[in-house]
Design a protein around this motif. Structure first.
Motif, PDB file in Angstrom:
ATOM      1  N   LYS A 154      22.645  -3.509  13.457  1.00 56.02           N
ATOM      2  CA  LYS A 154      22.456  -2.113  13.826  1.00 56.02           C
ATOM      3  C   LYS A 154      22.012  -1.259  12.639  1.00 56.02           C
ATOM      4  O   LYS A 154      21.904  -0.046  12.751  1.00 56.02           O
ATOM      5  N   GLY A 155      21.749  -1.887  11.499  1.00 59.75           N
ATOM      6  CA  GLY A 155      21.285  -1.145  10.333  1.00 59.75           C
ATOM      7  C   GLY A 155      19.953  -0.466  10.598  1.00 59.75           C
ATOM      8  O   GLY A 155      19.048  -1.076  11.183  1.00 59.75           O
ATOM      9  N   VAL A 156      19.811   0.776  10.171  1.00 58.89           N
ATOM     10  CA  VAL A 156      18.600   1.544  10.505  1.00 58.89           C
ATOM     11  C   VAL A 156      17.376   1.067   9.729  1.00 58.89           C
ATOM     12  O   VAL A 156      16.246   1.382  10.095  1.00 58.89           O
ATOM     13  N   CYS A 157      17.595   0.280   8.664  1.00 61.78           N
ATOM     14  CA  CYS A 157      16.466  -0.167   7.844  1.00 61.78           C
ATOM     15  C   CYS A 157      16.059  -1.609   8.120  1.00 61.78           C
ATOM     16  O   CYS A 157      15.144  -2.125   7.481  1.00 61.78           O
ATOM     17  N   LYS A 158      16.719  -2.275   9.050  1.00 60.68           N
ATOM     18  CA  LYS A 158      16.469  -3.698   9.250  1.00 60.68           C
ATOM     19  C   LYS A 158      15.113  -4.005   9.861  1.00 60.68           C
ATOM     20  O   LYS A 158      14.544  -5.074   9.614  1.00 60.68           O
ATOM     21  N   ASP A 159      14.562  -3.088  10.656  1.00 67.01           N
ATOM     22  CA  ASP A 159      13.341  -3.394  11.411  1.00 67.01           C
ATOM     23  C   ASP A 159      12.150  -3.663  10.497  1.00 67.01           C
ATOM     24  O   ASP A 159      11.396  -4.625  10.699  1.00 67.01           O
ATOM     25  N   GLY A 160      11.959  -2.806   9.488  1.00 65.99           N
ATOM     26  CA  GLY A 160      10.861  -3.026   8.561  1.00 65.99           C
ATOM     27  C   GLY A 160      11.039  -4.310   7.769  1.00 65.99           C
ATOM     28  O   GLY A 160      10.068  -5.035   7.505  1.00 65.99           O
ATOM     29  N   VAL A 161      12.284  -4.612   7.394  1.00 64.99           N
ATOM     30  CA  VAL A 161      12.566  -5.839   6.653  1.00 64.99           C
ATOM     31  C   VAL A 161      12.335  -7.061   7.540  1.00 64.99           C
ATOM     32  O   VAL A 161      11.777  -8.066   7.100  1.00 64.99           O
ATOM     33  N   ASP A 162      12.765  -6.987   8.809  1.00 64.79           N
ATOM     34  CA  ASP A 162      12.557  -8.114   9.724  1.00 64.79           C
ATOM     35  C   ASP A 162      11.077  -8.449   9.866  1.00 64.79           C
ATOM     36  O   ASP A 162      10.681  -9.615   9.810  1.00 64.79           O
TER      37      ASP A 162
ATOM     38  N   SER B  18       0.850  -1.187   0.000  1.00 64.03           N
ATOM     39  CA  SER B  18       0.000   0.000   0.000  1.00 64.03           C
ATOM     40  C   SER B  18       0.886   1.236   0.000  1.00 64.03           C
ATOM     41  O   SER B  18       1.944   1.263   0.643  1.00 64.03           O
ATOM     42  N   ASP B  19       0.448   2.278  -0.713  1.00 63.76           N
ATOM     43  CA  ASP B  19       1.256   3.500  -0.735  1.00 63.76           C
ATOM     44  C   ASP B  19       1.258   4.219   0.608  1.00 63.76           C
ATOM     45  O   ASP B  19       1.990   5.193   0.793  1.00 63.76           O
ATOM     46  N   LYS B  20       0.448   3.734   1.548  1.00 61.45           N
ATOM     47  CA  LYS B  20       0.463   4.313   2.887  1.00 61.45           C
ATOM     48  C   LYS B  20       1.570   3.718   3.761  1.00 61.45           C
ATOM     49  O   LYS B  20       1.859   4.250   4.832  1.00 61.45           O
ATOM     50  N   CYS B  21       2.164   2.617   3.310  1.00 64.32           N
ATOM     51  CA  CYS B  21       3.191   1.930   4.113  1.00 64.32           C
ATOM     52  C   CYS B  21       4.578   2.421   3.720  1.00 64.32           C
ATOM     53  O   CYS B  21       5.463   1.635   3.337  1.00 64.32           O
ATOM     54  N   GLY B  22       4.770   3.720   3.803  1.00 60.91           N
ATOM     55  CA  GLY B  22       6.006   4.330   3.324  1.00 60.91           C
ATOM     56  C   GLY B  22       7.245   3.905   4.064  1.00 60.91           C
ATOM     57  O   GLY B  22       8.323   3.768   3.469  1.00 60.91           O
ATOM     58  N   ASN B  23       7.157   3.694   5.372  1.00 61.39           N
ATOM     59  CA  ASN B  23       8.360   3.323   6.122  1.00 61.39           C
ATOM     60  C   ASN B  23       8.807   1.903   5.822  1.00 61.39           C
ATOM     61  O   ASN B  23      10.006   1.618   5.750  1.00 61.39           O
ATOM     62  N   THR B  24       7.856   1.000   5.608  1.00 62.72           N
ATOM     63  CA  THR B  24       8.221  -0.367   5.225  1.00 62.72           C
ATOM     64  C   THR B  24       8.884  -0.373   3.858  1.00 62.72           C
ATOM     65  O   THR B  24       9.926  -1.029   3.653  1.00 62.72           O
ATOM     66  N   ILE B  25       8.318   0.358   2.919  1.00 61.38           N
ATOM     67  CA  ILE B  25       8.898   0.441   1.570  1.00 61.38           C
ATOM     68  C   ILE B  25      10.294   1.050   1.636  1.00 61.38           C
ATOM     69  O   ILE B  25      11.243   0.559   1.019  1.00 61.38           O
TER      70      ILE B  25
END
Length: 523
Positions: free
Chosen positions: A489-497, A469-476
């Protein structure tokens, strides 16, 4: 047939028009058709990223709009930036001089205005001031960013009809540090609609997926596209909405400029790679080779209200899965995914969403830093339980999964030892540990869902099984900028996890008729 006299008259009118255009392009210069789309975005959005192929008229458009703004709106201040002082003189200043009204080019210097220019040195002191006290200052990215602190640019009032409220023009590629600083220089001169003075950016993305490009294009939604002749009629974007609500992306394609030889461009690009064609002819940035999810682009992002399970849930039943990636001081990252009967996984909700800010701030440090949304929020178990209830409200039989390590990790409470899974149960939130497979397996599972044959049209049997969804900007944003080498410690790992816990679960929606027992049978 056209007679000799009519042909001669036509020739005279044509030559006169060409002479007027060359003599005074400010008044008589050609307005190309594809400029209109950029004008529409400048009128309503604070930031316009103008990407384009080579010789697609990006510089001409920007230079003319800057001059029109200065001439029509008194006391305007516009800063023009490019890579170096030499490039500024050779290209940006030359373009601005070309579009100045012809009567201004003879004014010279006085106490109230100063317009002195030479082909060799550009404008004197890299500045000019018009009789209406509008001022244009030329700077470059080799200067220290601190030199612009404290300054203001833009208009003192709403722009005159037919012009735009421009504060800054950034030509050629630049760093995020400059962009961040200049945003606040334009803020104090907002128009009556509350939109800051416009930041106009133009370049060809020869450096690929830079931090600036990533900030605008990650999660961008295509609003208008067209077929690309040099890419076997593959659809390429013309207009996109950035995840930044106040920004739009417009693409100028080389073939749209009739003053450039499209035939010569096609000959030049014969035998070139698809990536080079995308960049040089259509202005499309190419992702770096180390991109973890190469199929993640605007084609797997849908407008939220158009997603089938949202638009018409009764006709599109789904298995709902909520995945939690808990943390200590920083917020938990939570995603909600719907798995339909054809195996498509729709990422329809997230926490925290862009209304809380960006999860990752990639302009700081070598690997980025936690963004506004990733700052400690003081939430406890009951607060997160309320977030989860809000996300799954109205959904039936939602399966909730959680990071198997942190979810079951013990900690001491006044009542004794507990863990997140147990404490969520006390709130009537029943979460199960996700599959504890290696990270690489989870990343491969995400890529398997994203995979489809891009060389063929998207259809029933050829499409991504993972849609955002285009509302899920942080996950994208997390998925597009995730780097394995950044580690835990990567700042983008949480959404990917959060997403990989679902991807490795091999979830499938079963309709009621598939669950009916077939009865006993014998030989």
């Amino acid at each position: 047939m056209m007679g000799a006299n009519r042909l001669y008259e036509y020739y005279q009118r044509r030559e006169a028009a060409i002479e007027r255009e060359q003599d005074d392009p400010f008044r008589y210069g050609t307005e190309l058709d594809h400029w209109k789309l950029a004008d529409e975005q400048l009128a309503e959005f604070g930031e316009l990223l103008l990407l384009g192929g080579n010789r697609s008229s990006k510089t001409e458009f920007c230079a003319k709009r800057v001059v029109q703004c200065l001439v029509a709106n008194p006391n305007t201040v516009i800063w023009c930036f490019t890579t170096s002082s030499q490039n500024s003189i050779a290209h940006q200043q030359a373009a601005i001089w070309r579009y100045l009204p012809k009567e201004y080019k003879k004014l010279g210097h006085s106490r109230t205005y100063s317009i002195r220019y030479s082909i060799k040195n550009g404008f004197t002191n890299h500045t000019f001031v018009l009789p209406n006290k509008s001022k244009c200052v030329f700077r470059n990215f080799q200067q220290d960013v601190s030199t612009v602190e404290g300054g203001e640019c833009g208009l003192l009032q709403d722009p005159v009809d037919g012009t735009h409220s421009i504060g800054v023009w950034l030509d050629e590629e630049f760093s995020l540090n400059w962009l961040t600083t200049l945003r606040y220089r334009c803020l104090t001169r907002a128009d009556s609609k509350g939109i800051p003075a416009r930041i106009l950016m133009s370049f060809t993305t020869v450096s690929g997926w830079t931090n600036v490009v990533s900030q605008y294009l990650t999660g961008a939604r295509t609003l208008i596209d067209c077929e690309a002749e040099l890419l076997d009629n593959e659809k390429v974007p013309v207009l996109q909405q950035s995840i930044r609500n106040n920004a739009r992306i417009v693409y100028f394609h080389t073939r749209d400029n009739p003053y450039n030889s499209w035939k010569a461009t096609k000959n030049q690009l014969k035998g070139a790679t698809r990536d080079e064609i995308k960049c040089r002819a259509y202005g499309l940035p190419v992702k770096p080779a180390n991109t973890v999810f190469p199929h993640l682009d605007d084609k797997v992002v849908m407008k939220h209200d158009d997603i089938p399970v949202i638009k018409d849930p009764s006709k599109n039943p789904a298995l709902w899965i909520l995945s939690i990636d808990p943390a200590g001081a920083k917020p938990w990252f939570i995603v909600l995914v719907a798995v339909t009967a054809n195996g498509v996984h729709y990422v329809v909700d997230e926490y925290p969403d862009p209304s809380h800010g960006a999860w990752a701030d990639l302009e700081k440090g070598t690997q980025g830093r936690p963004g506004e949304a990733a700052q400690p929020n003081g939430f406890g178990i009951s607060d997160y339980a309320n977030v989860i209830r809000g996300m799954i409200k109205g959904k039936e039989d939602v399966q909730i999964i959680i990071d198997p390590r942190l979810g079951a990790a013990s900690y001491q409470k006044s009542e004794g030892t507990s863990n997140i899974i147990s404490d969520l149960q006390d709130e009537d939130i029943f979460a199960s540990p996700a599959e504890g497979l290696p990270i690489d397996d989870g990343l491969q599972a995400i890529n398997s869902l994203l995979s489809y044959d891009k060389s063929k049209p998207i259809g029933f049997d050829n499409h991504s099984k993972l849609i955002f969804s285009d509302k899920c900007g942080n996950t994208i944003h997390c998925c597009m900028n995730y780097q394995v080498e950044h580690g835990p410690k990567g700042v983008c790992k949480d959404g990917v996890d959060s997403l990989r816990y679902i991807a490795i679960g091999n979830y499938r929606f079963y309709e009621d008729r598939e669950l009916i027992g077939s009865g006993t049978r014998g030989y």
